[in-house]
Design a protein around this motif. Structure first.
Motif, PDB file in Angstrom:
ATOM      1  N   CYS A 288       0.856  -1.203   0.000  1.00 50.21           N
ATOM      2  CA  CYS A 288       0.000   0.000   0.000  1.00 50.21           C
ATOM      3  C   CYS A 288       0.892   1.253   0.000  1.00 50.21           C
ATOM      4  N   THR A 290       3.263   4.343  -0.372  1.00 52.50           N
ATOM      5  CA  THR A 290       4.602   4.463  -0.959  1.00 52.50           C
ATOM      6  C   THR A 290       5.216   3.089  -1.204  1.00 52.50           C
ATOM      7  N   SER A 291       4.947   2.152  -0.325  1.00 50.82           N
ATOM      8  CA  SER A 291       5.495   0.801  -0.518  1.00 50.82           C
ATOM      9  C   SER A 291       4.960   0.181  -1.799  1.00 50.82           C
ATOM     10  N   VAL A 334       5.320  -6.068   0.826  1.00 47.39           N
ATOM     11  CA  VAL A 334       6.325  -5.002   0.956  1.00 47.39           C
ATOM     12  C   VAL A 334       5.743  -3.953   1.890  1.00 47.39           C
ATOM     13  N   SER A 335       6.414  -3.709   3.005  1.00 48.95           N
ATOM     14  CA  SER A 335       5.844  -2.792   3.995  1.00 48.95           C
ATOM     15  C   SER A 335       6.936  -2.215   4.885  1.00 48.95           C
ATOM     16  N   GLN A 336       6.913  -0.918   5.065  1.00 50.20           N
ATOM     17  CA  GLN A 336       7.856  -0.296   5.994  1.00 50.20           C
ATOM     18  C   GLN A 336       7.556  -0.775   7.403  1.00 50.20           C
ATOM     19  N   SER A 337       6.325  -0.578   7.821  1.00 50.58           N
ATOM     20  CA  SER A 337       5.969  -0.848   9.223  1.00 50.58           C
ATOM     21  C   SER A 337       5.814  -2.334   9.507  1.00 50.58           C
ATOM     22  N   THR A 340       0.744  -2.799   8.255  1.00 45.21           N
ATOM     23  CA  THR A 340      -0.389  -2.292   7.470  1.00 45.21           C
ATOM     24  C   THR A 340      -1.443  -3.394   7.344  1.00 45.21           C
ATOM     25  N   THR A 343      -2.083  -5.047   3.918  1.00 42.59           N
ATOM     26  CA  THR A 343      -0.943  -5.837   3.434  1.00 42.59           C
ATOM     27  C   THR A 343      -0.863  -7.149   4.209  1.00 42.59           C
ATOM     28  N   VAL A 386       5.926  10.870   8.817  1.00 37.20           N
ATOM     29  CA  VAL A 386       4.804  10.099   8.252  1.00 37.20           C
ATOM     30  C   VAL A 386       5.033   9.842   6.760  1.00 37.20           C
ATOM     31  N   SER A 388       6.919   8.672   3.830  1.00 33.47           N
ATOM     32  CA  SER A 388       8.036   7.730   3.725  1.00 33.47           C
ATOM     33  C   SER A 388       9.039   8.189   2.677  1.00 33.47           C
ATOM     34  N   GLN A 395      13.663  -0.057  -0.026  1.00 37.66           N
ATOM     35  CA  GLN A 395      12.838  -1.160  -0.545  1.00 37.66           C
ATOM     36  C   GLN A 395      13.229  -1.497  -1.983  1.00 37.66           C
ATOM     37  N   ALA A 590      -1.521   8.905   9.046  1.00 41.57           N
ATOM     38  CA  ALA A 590      -0.842   8.173  10.110  1.00 41.57           C
ATOM     39  C   ALA A 590       0.282   7.387   9.465  1.00 41.57           C
ATOM     40  N   LYS A 591       1.292   7.107  10.246  1.00 38.92           N
ATOM     41  CA  LYS A 591       2.451   6.381   9.708  1.00 38.92           C
ATOM     42  C   LYS A 591       2.103   4.920   9.454  1.00 38.92           C
ATOM     43  N   VAL A 593      -1.059   2.191   9.079  1.00 37.21           N
ATOM     44  CA  VAL A 593      -2.506   2.129   8.875  1.00 37.21           C
ATOM     45  C   VAL A 593      -2.990   0.728   9.234  1.00 37.21           C
TER      46      VAL A 593
HETATM   47  C1  G6P Z   1       0.673   4.952   5.378  1.00 37.03           C
HETATM   48  C2  G6P Z   1       1.921   5.803   5.455  1.00 37.03           C
HETATM   49  C3  G6P Z   1       2.700   5.707   4.140  1.00 37.03           C
HETATM   50  C4  G6P Z   1       2.995   4.256   3.806  1.00 37.03           C
HETATM   51  C5  G6P Z   1       1.731   3.405   3.802  1.00 37.03           C
HETATM   52  C6  G6P Z   1       2.062   1.920   3.740  1.00 37.03           C
HETATM   53  O1  G6P Z   1      -0.211   5.508   4.461  1.00 37.03           O
HETATM   54  O2  G6P Z   1       1.591   7.149   5.726  1.00 37.03           O
HETATM   55  O3  G6P Z   1       3.913   6.421   4.257  1.00 37.03           O
HETATM   56  O4  G6P Z   1       3.621   4.178   2.566  1.00 37.03           O
HETATM   57  O5  G6P Z   1       0.987   3.598   5.012  1.00 37.03           O
HETATM   58  O6  G6P Z   1       2.738   1.584   4.913  1.00 37.03           O
HETATM   59  P1  G6P Z   1       3.746   0.403   5.081  1.00 37.03           P
HETATM   60  O7  G6P Z   1       4.189   0.499   6.509  1.00 37.03           O
HETATM   61  O8  G6P Z   1       2.993  -0.858   4.814  1.00 37.03           O
HETATM   62  O9  G6P Z   1       4.850   0.599   4.119  1.00 37.03           O
END
Ligand code: G6P
Length: 596
Positions: A288, A290-291, A334-337, A340, A343, A386, A388, A395, A590-591, A593
């Motif tokens: 989702c 930016t990822s 693919v996810s930063q956090s 999500t 995801t 927030v 990314s 990534q 939010a950072k 979701v």
């Molecule tokens: C939120 C953040 C974005 C991020 C997205 C997906 O919308 O504000 O910066 O790209 O979630 O998050 P993830 O942690 O799965 O990469």
């Protein structure tokens, strides 16, 4: 999605709760609230906005039990009455909640057809009333009974004035961890929020409902895992986290690639441990935000380098569309956090159908990291802003390494070129950042965009995803309306938006799409629009046709998004600064979701 924290111990806890909440603000910052539990009942304080606004309302107190919440609004506007904790009619039961109750309207109508008993517009208040209705002195029984009526997702912490010294928690679909310190127990939406005070954590599972009280560790120790605080992010000399994170990218890319990509080839532990992942029929990347843009670039890399059909899909659609899952394919979340919701749900769906799953994540102890069959960490370090930035480039670099790993040996000409370009990326990023950090051209481009209150972003091939990322970054930080299109689609509609002076941001690396991009630039100019070209510094031909040039260094065409996104990051950040907006915490976002 929201952040929750709770504490049961024998020291005053309001400061602990506030500190925990500020660490959870990445999950939402629409309002914050706290409930302190003592022999005299519940003390509730709530404020619209940040935890800092709440802190000034919280009294000095000796309370040693409490719960707190930072909110990202789902049901109900940004008003104090919608802030958590929510109470029953007597004010003796307080609830904080992360998740969404899908049948809240039906429950609300059943509980009170006139609606008069409800103070807030939230789904959470329904839970407080349901618990009160079921309560006859046994808190756990009341919680269980109330949960029996709920459809949706919840991480819940409940305090009963009749039972000081205890909190009651339940999880279904929204993360909760218990943390154990010295004769004290924390509960939180993530372990890092309480990392300073605990050394063992238990990740609750869906369906868990339990009471927390001092001395409970023994009863749950079998599920505890040792826990170490992650590296703390601090802003250092920078004026906001976003700038710090943009400038960190050379080091971040080195970290993503070190030990994996070298002169000797590519070595990835996930493929060594799971060699069958090399034999997959296709690759589906799920992500989702930016990822998703990084995953889209990654899919192209995998096709080009490993010759395996690859596609990026929006996890938010995949999780509910009921798509066909190919058990012979590899599904990559693919996810930063790593948290999500969509995801994670998409990953679960693929896994549930018997497909191999891989998590490309930044946060090591996250749900996606734990649930995927294998993990490939991007090592970007904590990302606080927030919007990314460094996670995106890390990534892509990591997916580049994965593409090489999936390609195997012997290396093709393309693979050798991509591997060498990956190794050179940190320096190329460093040099591009130097070009951009004090660039008058970036400031000028921002002025044009802010004055026009609109921008169109165009790119082809991998650069389309950079255009989409640039547009996303600009709108999330500056609230300037903008569009992003595959440049070839401009003629089919977006061109109608152009008039004299409209800023059009074009991404033009020296790749196979360049000739067509030059034609698009001519079409844009013919309508009197202003061309802001992102291109290589020595590309005089593009420069000649542009009103402004924002340069990025050259690299292999498959990897150009890592460099061409850097001007986009600066554009969005400077536009927000120009407008006097909060760069690190834009409105409504939010950072992480954690709701659908
Ligand atoms: C939120 C953040 C974005 C991020 C997205 C997906 O919308 O504000 O910066 O790209 O979630 O998050 P993830 O942690 O799965 O990469």
């Amino acid at each position: 999605m929201c952040g929750i924290v709770g504490f049961v111990g024998n020291r005053p806890c309001s400061g602990l709760l506030l500190e925990g909440l500020s660490r959870l603000e990445y999950r939402g910052y629409d309002s914050a609230g706290i409930g302190l539990l003592g022999p005299d009942g519940l003390v509730i304080r709530r404020a619209v906005g940040r935890v800092a606004a709440l802190a000034s309302l919280v009294p000095e107190s000796e309370h040693t039990v409490g719960l707190g919440h930072t909110r990202w609004a789902t049901h109900g506007g940004l008003e104090v009455r919608n802030a958590h904790p929510h109470c029953d009619r007597t004010g003796r039961i307080a609830v904080v909640h992360n998740g969404i109750i899908d049948n809240a309207d039906a429950l609300r109508a059943r509980l009170d057809p006139t609606g008069a008993a409800f103070i807030s517009d939230t789904d959470t208040e329904v839970i407080a009333h349901l618990i009160a209705q079921a309560y006859t002195g046994d808190p756990m029984a009341a919680l269980q009974q109330a949960i029996g009526h709920l459809q949706g997702t919840w991480g819940l912490v409940v305090a009963f004035a009749d039972h000081p010294g205890r909190l009651f928690v339940a999880r279904y679909g929204s993360p909760l961890v218990l943390g154990f310190g010295d004769d004290e127990v924390f509960v939180a939406s993530d372990a890092q929020a309480i990392a300073r005070w605990v050394d063992q954590v238990v990740h609750l599972e869906d369906g868990d409902q339990l009471e927390i009280r001092q001395g409970m560790f023994a009863s749950i120790a079998c599920r505890a895992v040792p826990f170490h605080a992650a590296e703390e992010a601090d802003m250092g000399v920078h004026r906001c986290f976003m700038v710090k994170e943009i400038l960190e990218q050379p080091r971040v890319l080195t970290n993503a690639l070190v030990g994996r990509v070298s002169d000797r080839g590519v070595q990835l532990a996930c493929l060594v441990d799971h060699p069958s992942m090399r034999d997959v029929s296709s690759v589906v990347l799920l992500a989702c935000g930016t990822s998703f843009h990084a995953a889209s670039v990654g899919a192209r890399l995998i096709e080009r380098v490993a010759h395996i059909p690859a596609v990026a899909k929006l996890a938010s659609e995949f999780s509910t569309d009921g798509p066909m899952v190919d058990p012979r394919a590899l599904y990559i979340a693919v996810s930063q956090s790593g948290e999500t919701y969509d995801t994670l749900e998409a990953l679960r769906r693929a896994k549930g159908c018997g497909a191999a799953t891989l998590g490309v994540v930044n946060t090591v102890d996250s749900s996606i990291a734990r649930e995927a069959d294998a993990g490939l960490f991007v090592h970007a370090g904590p990302e606080v802003a927030v919007a990314s930035t460094k996670a995106f480039t890390a990534q892509i670099a990591t997916l580049g390494a994965l593409a090489l790993g999936l390609a195997g040996k012997p290396e093709s000409g393309v693979a050798v070129a991509v591997r060498k370009s990956l190794m050179a990326l940190p320096d190329a990023v460093e040099s591009t950042l130097e070009r951009l950090r004090d660039s008058a051209a970036v400031t000028m481009a921002c002025r044009w965009i802010v004055d026009a209150n609109y921008a169109l972003f165009l790119g082809r091939g991998p650069s389309r995803h950079v255009a989409e990322e640039g547009s996303l970054k600009l709108k999330e930080l500056s609230y300037v309306p903008c569009d992003a299109y595959a440049a070839g689609e401009m003629k089919h509609g977006p061109i109608a938006m152009l008039k004299k002076g409209t800023p059009v941001v074009v991404v033009v690396p020296r790749d196979e799409h360049r000739t067509h991009m030059l034609a698009n630039i001519a079409e844009v100019r013919a309508r009197g629009a202003r061309v802001i070209a992102l291109c290589e510094p020595d590309d005089v031909e593009v420069a000649r046709h542009a009103d402004l040039v924002l340069p990025f260094d050259s690299t292999h065409s498959c990897l150009s998004p890592v460099l061409s996104v850097l001007p986009m990051q600066f554009l969005a950040f400077r536009a927000a600064e120009l407008l006097g907006l909060d760069v690190d915490k834009p409105r409504n976002l939010a950072k992480s979701v954690t709701v659908a």
